[in-house]
Motif scaffolding. Structure first.
Motif, mmCIF file in Angstrom:
data_model
loop_
_atom_site.group_PDB
_atom_site.id
_atom_site.type_symbol
_atom_site.label_atom_id
_atom_site.label_comp_id
_atom_site.label_asym_id
_atom_site.label_seq_id
_atom_site.Cartn_x
_atom_site.Cartn_y
_atom_site.Cartn_z
ATOM 1 N N TRP A 268 50.088 43.747 27.570
ATOM 2 C CA TRP A 268 49.200 43.889 28.473
ATOM 3 C C TRP A 268 47.229 43.423 28.443
ATOM 4 O O TRP A 268 46.969 42.518 26.708
ATOM 5 N N ARG A 269 46.445 43.412 29.326
ATOM 6 C CA ARG A 269 45.348 42.365 28.623
ATOM 7 C C ARG A 269 44.472 43.446 29.604
ATOM 8 O O ARG A 269 44.253 43.665 30.710
ATOM 9 N N VAL A 270 43.126 44.260 28.576
ATOM 10 C CA VAL A 270 42.884 45.216 28.531
ATOM 11 C C VAL A 270 41.557 44.756 29.424
ATOM 12 O O VAL A 270 41.722 45.956 30.788
ATOM 13 N N ALA A 271 41.160 43.437 29.852
ATOM 14 C CA ALA A 271 39.796 43.515 30.880
ATOM 15 C C ALA A 271 41.200 43.667 32.370
ATOM 16 O O ALA A 271 40.282 43.579 33.270
ATOM 17 N N ARG A 272 41.953 43.765 32.300
ATOM 18 C CA ARG A 272 42.268 43.721 34.260
ATOM 19 C C ARG A 272 42.246 45.020 34.697
ATOM 20 O O ARG A 272 42.130 44.769 35.883
ATOM 21 N N GLU B 214 54.381 36.019 35.499
ATOM 22 C CA GLU B 214 53.478 34.877 35.199
ATOM 23 C C GLU B 214 54.280 34.704 32.951
ATOM 24 O O GLU B 214 54.368 33.637 33.290
ATOM 25 N N ILE B 215 53.674 35.778 33.120
ATOM 26 C CA ILE B 215 54.240 35.848 30.900
ATOM 27 C C ILE B 215 55.419 35.143 30.800
ATOM 28 O O ILE B 215 55.994 34.669 30.376
ATOM 29 N N ALA B 216 56.476 35.961 31.872
ATOM 30 C CA ALA B 216 57.428 35.724 31.709
ATOM 31 C C ALA B 216 58.335 34.637 31.757
ATOM 32 O O ALA B 216 58.712 33.684 30.988
ATOM 33 N N ARG B 217 57.356 33.891 33.047
ATOM 34 C CA ARG B 217 58.056 32.179 33.476
ATOM 35 C C ARG B 217 57.328 31.506 32.194
ATOM 36 O O ARG B 217 57.788 30.352 31.462
ATOM 37 N N ASP B 218 56.521 31.406 31.581
ATOM 38 C CA ASP B 218 55.892 30.723 30.163
ATOM 39 C C ASP B 218 56.211 31.177 29.089
ATOM 40 O O ASP B 218 55.765 30.942 28.087
ATOM 41 N N THR B 219 57.209 32.152 28.616
ATOM 42 C CA THR B 219 57.871 32.728 27.539
ATOM 43 C C THR B 219 59.243 32.669 27.563
ATOM 44 O O THR B 219 59.695 33.875 28.257
ATOM 45 N N PRO B 220 59.932 32.077 26.863
ATOM 46 C CA PRO B 220 61.504 31.756 27.046
ATOM 47 C C PRO B 220 62.003 33.532 26.880
ATOM 48 O O PRO B 220 62.633 33.028 26.836
ATOM 49 N N ASN B 221 60.907 33.871 25.699
ATOM 50 C CA ASN B 221 62.500 35.484 24.601
ATOM 51 C C ASN B 221 62.075 36.239 25.552
ATOM 52 O O ASN B 221 63.189 37.060 24.717
ATOM 53 N N VAL B 222 61.216 35.972 26.996
ATOM 54 C CA VAL B 222 60.937 37.368 27.749
ATOM 55 C C VAL B 222 62.258 37.004 28.695
ATOM 56 O O VAL B 222 62.377 36.302 29.433
#
Length: 278
Positions: free
Chosen positions: A13-17, A68-76
């Protein structure tokens, strides 16, 4: 035989969201950003190659953020997102999100809904039908008081896989087993149900031991069996309850005889028809 190592329940998570209603300065060490570089060393240290990334905010916007995170993070390997199941356009929203193969499940935050009978609401029927259509898992973020209602819903949708997060958060601090034990057994009798060994340290006393958690973990394994039980860290929440390494080692002591709990079962549940590296 080579077994996959998958952490079946973790968060970023990103708090500022700003859509995490539960995440406030009172959350202590959780009140900061947690992103893939923070988890990567822990995964490497424990030989875990993949994760299932689970929603933490009740918004479709957060689901898109996680994808979006998953697309950029191969281990997700897959994302469990969120949709409001009670809206008239829920099925359409699910269909749109399901176009992304990294979406593997959905998780309404049932524990935070005021109506304990929400799972029985007929307005949810179309959303559950959409789960079946798109091959998505229902992650049940429930408390012990929701287990009877979850049983009704799981019986009604026998072609949808239901996985109970955190073993429904039993009352480990109090040492209470019933009626949680009996009602969880009823759910385990259904072939379309699974259970996560995750989140249990958070429900235990601060100085918990393996012996404190054992009666609960052993009941999960005895009822769901080693083929329908999945281990998850619940990171970063677990950092408030002893940390990743302590929980992983405890889980190994409790379920290490069943290596499928630590990856193969998650792959079969979430990734057999969707996700990355299915």
């Amino acid at each position: 035989m080579t077994h996959r190592r998958i952490d079946a329940h973790q968060h970023y998570w990103r708090v500022a969201r700003g859509d995490y209603g539960w995440l406030t300065p009172a959350s202590g060490l959780l009140y900061r950003d947690y992103m893939p570089p923070d988890l990567a060393p822990l995964l490497a240290a424990h030989g875990i190659g993949e994760t299932i990334l689970v929603q933490a905010a009740p918004s479709v916007a957060e689901t898109r953020f996680l994808l979006e995170i998953a697309r950029d993070t191969p281990n997700v390997a897959g994302v469990v997102g969120w949709v409001d199941f009670a809206t008239t356009d829920a099925a359409a929203t699910i269909a749109a999100l399901a176009q992304d193969r990294l979406l593997v499940g959905l998780r309404p935050m049932v524990q935070d809904i005021a109506d304990d009978d929400w799972l029985l609401d007929p307005r949810l029927d179309a959303a559950f039908a959409a789960l079946e259509t798109h091959g998505l898992v229902f992650d049940a973020l429930v408390l012990p008081r929701h287990l009877r209602q979850l049983l009704v819903r799981a019986r009604r949708h026998s072609h949808v896989a239901f996985v109970i997060d955190h073993a429904a958060k039993p009352f480990i601090r109090a040492g209470t087993l019933e009626p949680w034990r009996r009602e969880l057994s009823d759910l385990a009798a259904l072939a379309n149900t699974f259970c996560k060994l995750s989140g249990l340290p958070t429900e235990a006393a601060e100085n918990w031991t393996v012996a404190d958690i054992a009666p609960y973990a052993e009941h999960v394994l005895a009822t769901f069996g080693p083929a329908r039980t999945l281990w998850g860290s619940d990171w970063p929440v677990v950092e408030k309850a002893g940390g990743y390494a302590r929980w992983f080692e405890a889980a190994q002591a409790l379920a290490g005889a069943h290596p499928g709990v630590f990856g193969d079962n998650a792959a079969r549940l979430y990734l057999s028809t969707r996700g990355r590296n299915a």
